[in-house]
Scaffold this active site. Structure first.
Site, mmCIF file in Angstrom:
data_model
loop_
_atom_site.group_PDB
_atom_site.id
_atom_site.type_symbol
_atom_site.label_atom_id
_atom_site.label_comp_id
_atom_site.label_asym_id
_atom_site.label_seq_id
_atom_site.Cartn_x
_atom_site.Cartn_y
_atom_site.Cartn_z
ATOM 1 N N SER A 156 42.696 45.385 1.471
ATOM 2 C CA SER A 156 41.416 45.231 1.901
ATOM 3 C C SER A 156 40.900 46.709 2.103
ATOM 4 O O SER A 156 41.210 47.737 1.115
ATOM 5 C CB SER A 156 40.964 44.250 2.862
ATOM 6 O OG SER A 156 39.652 44.126 3.048
ATOM 7 N N ASP A 321 39.819 35.384 -4.429
ATOM 8 C CA ASP A 321 39.167 36.126 -3.710
ATOM 9 C C ASP A 321 37.671 36.590 -4.267
ATOM 10 O O ASP A 321 37.703 37.303 -5.157
ATOM 11 C CB ASP A 321 39.981 37.305 -3.691
ATOM 12 C CG ASP A 321 39.405 38.614 -2.832
ATOM 13 O OD1 ASP A 321 38.567 38.492 -2.289
ATOM 14 O OD2 ASP A 321 40.228 39.536 -2.545
ATOM 15 N N HIS A 354 40.151 35.744 -0.003
ATOM 16 C CA HIS A 354 40.287 37.368 0.304
ATOM 17 C C HIS A 354 41.634 37.259 1.433
ATOM 18 O O HIS A 354 42.515 37.932 1.398
ATOM 19 C CB HIS A 354 38.861 38.092 0.910
ATOM 20 C CG HIS A 354 39.436 39.389 1.160
ATOM 21 N ND1 HIS A 354 39.727 40.320 0.023
ATOM 22 C CD2 HIS A 354 39.130 40.086 2.269
ATOM 23 C CE1 HIS A 354 39.836 41.588 0.734
ATOM 24 N NE2 HIS A 354 39.495 41.268 1.973
#
Length: 385
Positions: A156, A321, A354
């Site tokens: 991320s 995601d 995610h």
């Protein structure tokens, strides 16, 4: 004393590195001095060639693996992947994990004292960018005697930092893993971040960022920000499988109290976050996400922006995601290919959205472990049987 898992790095103690050299920031301001809190796992070899840097995501911190005490209920946030025999094998690698500047877990940030004023920094703490973090991390590496990382790894927002390392310090990165990340945020992602920031800033207890001086915490704003964020971290399938439309009781109440299990879960996540994370830090971290765009200085040409990189890459995305979808990872992969860089790409089938980059997905672990085996081979370490 409870027995810790055999594949854990065990008990770890955070360390603090103090820097008196001023750090010039992208926003035009300068930090005259600062602290970075970090942890290390494993042993740095004599050649100092086996170091791995872990870069954390928005709400992450230095405690990536192991336990701070035998009574700690949960290990560090990436313990699934760091430890003896795990993907990032601490029997082979020396792992460094830190809390970024502007954070709220010990490194210099809004909840630390501004030496020039004697007050907490609060809202006067300078805006941070991914490049600022990478520059401060490079100074920490210097302090630890690490000239070149065997790998820089992040998921991320951490993946953005790993990418920035390859552009700012290409000679200091032997390999990079960019996981569940993107070369820049979409307008939708910036919009989600703005909704979260406005939830915090409109809380009456925010006091223009000086809430600590008022003995207050903008809990309602932080709670809403976390609830919005958490929805984007999970997939529709994950929420459906976990909660469906299950009710907390047998009947509808026909009111606005918690009725569905998913409502209860989101409120719990928001309540927990609002008591453990600093509001000003949340504002800073989301802005750093928004600002990241290495191609902007190259007329939007990402391949040209990636020209300085010298190392091989692993790029990983996850099918469900939708915060940073696989299409954004493929955009990065295609640009790396156009730039003539070595890159491996895996799109992992996962129901976790995610958050999958934090999970023990078997195929993800296999891909990650194979990458780290190659990292080990490249620096002359023995690989696992």
């Amino acid at each position: 004393m409870p027995e810790l898992p055999g594949d854990s790095v065990g008990l770890v103690t955070p360390q603090t590195a103090h820097f008196d050299d001023p750090l010039a920031l992208a926003c035009g301001r300068t930090l005259p001095a600062y602290d970075l809190v970090y942890e290390t796992y494993g042993t740095l070899n004599a050649e100092r060639s086996n170091a791995v840097l872990i870069c954390h995501a928005l709400s992450g911190h230095h405690h990536a693996a192991g336990y701070h005490s035998a009574d700690e209920r949960k290990p560090g946030w990436w313990d699934t992947h760091i430890g003896p025999g795990k993907s990032i094998d601490t029997d082979r690698f020396f792992v460094v994990s830190l809390n970024n500047l502007g954070g709220c877990h010990g490194s210099t940030g809004p909840n630390r004292e501004n030496p020039e004023s004697g007050r907490l920094w609060g809202p006067e703490f300078p805006m941070m960018t991914v490049s600022d973090w990478v520059n401060s991390q490079a100074r920490l590496a210097d302090r630890l005697g690490i000239e070149r990382f065997a790998a820089v790894i992040g998921g991320s927002l951490g993946g953005m930092q790993a990418l920035q390392w390859t552009l700012a310090y290409p000679e200091r990165v032997a390999s990079a893993a960019v996981i569940a990340a993107t070369p820049k945020l979409s307008a939708q992602n910036i919009a989600f971040n703005e909704v979260a920031r406005q939830a915090i800033r409109s809380d009456p207890d925010f006091h223009d960022g000086w809430y600590t001086e008022h003995g207050a915490v903008p809990k309602r704003g932080l709670k809403l920000a976390r609830m919005v964020g958490h929805i984007t971290y999970l997939s529709e399938d994950a929420m459906g499988h976990k909660f469906g439309r299950d009710l907390r009781s047998d009947d509808l109440n026909f009111g606005f109290d918690v009725e569905f299990q998913v409502e209860s879960y989101l409120r719990y996540q928001g309540d927990t976050f609002s008591t453990s994370f600093d509001a000003n830090t949340y504002l800073l971290m989301t802005k750093a996400l928004d600002y990241f765009d290495p191609a902007a200085a190259h007329d939007g040409d990402l391949a040209r922006a990636l020209a300085p990189a010298e190392c091989p890459f692993l790029v990983v995305s996850f099918t469900t995601d939708w915060r940073f979808p696989p299409s954004r990872s493929r955009e990065l992969v295609n640009a790396l290919v156009r730039a003539g860089k070595a890159v491996s790409y895996a799109n992992i089938d996962s129901t976790h959205g995610h958050d999958a980059f934090l999970m023990p997905e078997p195929r993800y672990q296999a891909v990650f472990a194979a990458f780290m085996d190659r990292v080990a081979r490249d620096i002359g370490l023995e690989t696992r049987a």
